[in-house]
Design a protein around this motif. Structure first.
Motif, PDB file in Angstrom:
ATOM      1  N   TYR A   5     -89.281  58.604 -74.652  1.00 39.81           N
ATOM      2  CA  TYR A   5     -88.191  58.787 -75.614  1.00 39.81           C
ATOM      3  C   TYR A   5     -88.755  59.402 -76.890  1.00 39.81           C
ATOM      4  CZ  TYR A   5     -85.826  55.627 -72.442  1.00 39.81           C
ATOM      5  OH  TYR A   5     -85.288  55.073 -71.326  1.00 39.81           O
ATOM      6  N   LYS A  11     -83.808  59.755 -78.493  1.00 39.18           N
ATOM      7  CA  LYS A  11     -83.229  60.333 -77.268  1.00 39.18           C
ATOM      8  C   LYS A  11     -84.268  60.445 -76.166  1.00 39.18           C
ATOM      9  CE  LYS A  11     -79.060  62.437 -78.672  1.00 39.18           C
ATOM     10  NZ  LYS A  11     -79.112  63.188 -79.955  1.00 39.18           N
ATOM     11  N   ARG A  12     -83.780  60.385 -74.923  1.00 45.02           N
ATOM     12  CA  ARG A  12     -84.685  60.586 -73.795  1.00 45.02           C
ATOM     13  C   ARG A  12     -85.211  62.027 -73.830  1.00 45.02           C
ATOM     14  NH1 ARG A  12     -86.150  58.894 -68.586  1.00 45.02           N
ATOM     15  NH2 ARG A  12     -85.072  56.894 -68.680  1.00 45.02           N
ATOM     16  N   SER A  14     -86.750  65.659 -72.623  1.00 44.99           N
ATOM     17  CA  SER A  14     -86.691  66.613 -71.515  1.00 44.99           C
ATOM     18  C   SER A  14     -88.092  67.147 -71.286  1.00 44.99           C
ATOM     19  CB  SER A  14     -85.775  67.775 -71.872  1.00 44.99           C
ATOM     20  OG  SER A  14     -84.552  67.301 -72.344  1.00 44.99           O
ATOM     21  N   GLU A  15     -88.220  68.152 -70.437  1.00 45.21           N
ATOM     22  CA  GLU A  15     -89.503  68.813 -70.255  1.00 45.21           C
ATOM     23  C   GLU A  15     -89.325  70.293 -70.527  1.00 45.21           C
ATOM     24  OE1 GLU A  15     -90.806  67.657 -66.320  1.00 45.21           O
ATOM     25  OE2 GLU A  15     -92.276  66.300 -67.235  1.00 45.21           O
ATOM     26  N   LYS A  16     -90.343  70.889 -71.110  1.00 45.18           N
ATOM     27  CA  LYS A  16     -90.264  72.298 -71.437  1.00 45.18           C
ATOM     28  C   LYS A  16     -91.630  72.919 -71.174  1.00 45.18           C
ATOM     29  CE  LYS A  16     -88.933  75.322 -75.257  1.00 45.18           C
ATOM     30  NZ  LYS A  16     -88.499  75.392 -76.643  1.00 45.18           N
ATOM     31  N   LYS A  25     -93.367  67.168 -72.407  1.00 50.86           N
ATOM     32  CA  LYS A  25     -92.179  66.406 -72.838  1.00 50.86           C
ATOM     33  C   LYS A  25     -91.663  67.014 -74.142  1.00 50.86           C
ATOM     34  CE  LYS A  25     -91.793  63.057 -69.753  1.00 50.86           C
ATOM     35  NZ  LYS A  25     -93.064  62.668 -69.280  1.00 50.86           N
ATOM     36  N   CYS A  27     -88.283  67.090 -77.128  1.00 49.29           N
ATOM     37  CA  CYS A  27     -87.002  66.602 -77.636  1.00 49.29           C
ATOM     38  C   CYS A  27     -86.135  67.794 -78.023  1.00 49.29           C
ATOM     39  CB  CYS A  27     -87.196  65.684 -78.841  1.00 49.29           C
ATOM     40  SG  CYS A  27     -85.596  65.104 -79.470  1.00 49.29           S
ATOM     41  N   LEU A  28     -85.008  67.933 -77.319  1.00 47.85           N
ATOM     42  CA  LEU A  28     -84.125  69.078 -77.568  1.00 47.85           C
ATOM     43  C   LEU A  28     -83.402  68.930 -78.905  1.00 47.85           C
ATOM     44  CD1 LEU A  28     -82.693  69.394 -73.945  1.00 47.85           C
ATOM     45  CD2 LEU A  28     -84.332  70.947 -75.049  1.00 47.85           C
TER      46      LEU A  28
END
Ligand code: ZN
Length: 166
Positions: A5, A11-12, A14-16, A25, A27-28
């Motif tokens: 997180y 927020k959970r 994402s991966e980029k 990992k 955070c958008l």
């Protein structure tokens, strides 16, 4: 530490795909990556003017063996400041000079440990809550006491002795 997180917005993650790093990992919401990271620690072999080695008994680290000074780097301080602070807090000794030896990765706890030798003029020991017993030990006696299982004290002692040619 592996992030799941975002430590800022919660927020959970994402991966980029980022440059050479591959999937990271991300955070958008905050638009920032989070790399897995170890906690930063110091491992300090304290030696006095008589070439004696400082050993600690710390029940929460080892019930059977003695270890050397260690501790976490606090956010905001340099690694050298951590060395001086931990030696003073745990033993009451004032570091006069230090020498970097080598770093160690301690997998069970995901720690990156910077190993130093700290030179001191022996002073009376202080009373630390984290220390159950403390002693100056002759170099050729250290192996009787020092932790070598699930602990970096023994290997750091060996590397330091090699460096000092003792
Ligand atoms: Zn975020």
């Amino acid at each position: 530490m592996k992030f799941k997180y975002c430590p800022i917005c919660g927020k959970r993650l994402s991966e980029k795909s980022i440059g050479d790093e591959g999937l990271v990992k991300f955070c958008l919401t905050c638009n920032r990556p989070y790399f897995d990271m170890p906690a930063s620690c110091v491992e300090v072999l304290v030696i006095n003017e008589h070439n004696q080695i400082l050993l600690l008994k710390q029940e929460y680290i080892s019930k059977t063996h003695w270890t050397i000074v260690s501790g976490y780097v606090k956010n905001g301080e340099t690694i050298e400041e951590t060395v001086m602070r931990e030696v003073l807090e745990e033993t009451g000794q004032k570091v006069e000079r230090m020498k970097y030896v080598e770093s160690y990765y301690f997998k069970p706890k995901q720690l990156i440990m910077s190993g130093f030798i700290a030179f001191v003029q022996s002073k009376p020991f202080n009373d630390s809550n984290e220390v159950d017993d403390i002693m100056w030990c002759e170099i050729d006696e250290v192996n009787k006491y020092i932790a070598r299982v699930d602990n970096m004290s023994g290997i750091h002692f060996d590397n330091s002795m090699r460096l000092l040619n003792l």
